[in-house]
Design a protein around this motif. Structure first.
Motif, PDB file in Angstrom:
ATOM      1  N   GLU A 162       0.814  -1.210   0.000  1.00 43.73           N
ATOM      2  CA  GLU A 162       0.000   0.000   0.000  1.00 43.73           C
ATOM      3  C   GLU A 162       0.851   1.266   0.000  1.00 43.73           C
ATOM      4  O   GLU A 162       0.313   2.370   0.163  1.00 43.73           O
ATOM      5  CB  GLU A 162      -0.936  -0.002   1.213  1.00 43.73           C
ATOM      6  N   SER A 217      -8.427  -0.230   2.449  1.00 45.26           N
ATOM      7  CA  SER A 217      -7.514  -0.832   1.483  1.00 45.26           C
ATOM      8  C   SER A 217      -6.365  -1.547   2.187  1.00 45.26           C
ATOM      9  O   SER A 217      -5.949  -2.641   1.770  1.00 45.26           O
ATOM     10  CB  SER A 217      -6.980   0.246   0.546  1.00 45.26           C
ATOM     11  N   TYR A 271     -10.046  -3.520  10.562  1.00 49.53           N
ATOM     12  CA  TYR A 271     -10.175  -2.112  10.188  1.00 49.53           C
ATOM     13  C   TYR A 271      -9.720  -1.213  11.338  1.00 49.53           C
ATOM     14  O   TYR A 271      -9.003  -0.227  11.130  1.00 49.53           O
ATOM     15  CB  TYR A 271     -11.621  -1.798   9.802  1.00 49.53           C
ATOM     16  N   ASP A 301     -11.202   5.067   3.149  1.00 49.33           N
ATOM     17  CA  ASP A 301     -10.935   4.196   1.994  1.00 49.33           C
ATOM     18  C   ASP A 301      -9.542   3.591   2.072  1.00 49.33           C
ATOM     19  O   ASP A 301      -9.348   2.404   1.774  1.00 49.33           O
ATOM     20  CB  ASP A 301     -11.094   4.973   0.685  1.00 49.33           C
ATOM     21  N   LYS A 302      -8.567   4.399   2.467  1.00 43.35           N
ATOM     22  CA  LYS A 302      -7.194   3.910   2.533  1.00 43.35           C
ATOM     23  C   LYS A 302      -7.033   2.894   3.666  1.00 43.35           C
ATOM     24  O   LYS A 302      -6.308   1.897   3.529  1.00 43.35           O
ATOM     25  CB  LYS A 302      -6.238   5.075   2.721  1.00 43.35           C
ATOM     26  N   ALA A 352      -7.726  -4.751   3.533  1.00 43.80           N
ATOM     27  CA  ALA A 352      -7.896  -5.727   2.457  1.00 43.80           C
ATOM     28  C   ALA A 352      -6.550  -6.312   2.027  1.00 43.80           C
ATOM     29  O   ALA A 352      -6.443  -7.518   1.739  1.00 43.80           O
ATOM     30  CB  ALA A 352      -8.596  -5.080   1.267  1.00 43.80           C
ATOM     31  N   ALA A 353      -5.508  -5.477   1.991  1.00 42.78           N
ATOM     32  CA  ALA A 353      -4.178  -5.960   1.626  1.00 42.78           C
ATOM     33  C   ALA A 353      -3.668  -6.954   2.674  1.00 42.78           C
ATOM     34  O   ALA A 353      -3.082  -7.986   2.332  1.00 42.78           O
ATOM     35  CB  ALA A 353      -3.212  -4.791   1.486  1.00 42.78           C
TER      36      ALA A 353
END
Length: 238
Positions: A51, A87, A70, A83-84, A90-91
């Motif tokens: 990321e 992300s 999260y 959002d970041k 998710a990564a």
């Protein structure tokens, strides 16, 4: 449900002589029953790299183990956008599910869980893992059959909020003073305080002894095999 969460300064600490006999023992998973702290740190490091985020020190990453994914991302990088942060989560998930390292239970876990179950104690799990992550880990380690129920942050909310424990109390029809929460992080201990359950801290996982002690567990142990002695002593006292 009371949404005012307890902090370490609010929590009370007693000792093992007043530990109530449990009908239900709820375990955290990562760092408590399995030696997964290193896996989690490495997956977060890989996620940060993918990321294009700075790779934080391992000790800092280890400090968020126990939170929902999260919430962990936001704690590590408070200035990230929603959002970041999603992300990064998710990564992490992608790296975790493609890891090659096996998940190893701490020595003697099966015998300890079997001894508690055979003594008539009900066993459950409350974890910050995802549903998929927990179910795959239970299958991989072969420990799933010991637990009558599980809760994840994905199903409820992240520790230290008490919702996971409150749902388990309702499911089993037990009271907080009939329930122990065993975990290796202050998030576990504070969740137990928030639910009114007896928090038992174990020192072999993600958070060090000083951080655990600051959360004021009812009892602090260094190895899982101490749980059987604690349980038998509590039952003897009645």
């Amino acid at each position: 449900m009371n949404t005012t969460l307890i902090t370490p300064n609010d929590a009370t600490q007693t000792d093992r002589r007043t530990l109530p006999a449990p009908q239900l023992i709820v375990f955290d998973w990562d760092g408590t029953l399995v030696q997964s702290t290193g896996h989690i740190v490495r997956c977060f490091e890989r996620a940060m790299a993918s990321e294009n985020l700075p790779i934080l020190p391992a000790e800092q990453i280890q400090g968020i183990i126990g939170l929902g994914l999260y919430e962990a991302a936001r704690t590590l990088f408070p200035d990230l956008s929603d959002d970041k942060a999603a992300s990064l989560a998710a990564a992490y998930r992608s790296h975790y599910f493609t890891r090659t390292e096996a998940i190893e239970p701490y020595p003697g876990v099966g015998e300890i869980l079997s001894g508690l179950r055979d003594a008539g104690c009900w066993l459950a799990i409350a974890t910050g893992k995802s549903n998929r992550g927990l179910q795959e880990a239970l299958a991989e380690t072969g420990l799933g059959h010991y637990f009558l129920s599980t809760r994840t942050a994905e199903q409820t909310v992240s520790k230290p909020a008490p919702l996971m424990l409150m749902q388990l109390l309702d499911e089993f029809g037990v009271t907080p003073d009939e329930t122990w929460m065993i975990g290796d992080t202050d998030f576990d201990i504070l969740m137990a305080h928030n639910a009114g359950c007896a928090p038992v801290a174990i020192t072999h996982g993600a958070h060090d002894r000083a951080r655990l002690a600051a959360a004021r567990p009812h009892v602090m142990i260094d190895a899982l095999d101490e749980i059987l002695d604690l349980y038998q002593a509590a039952r003897t006292r009645g």
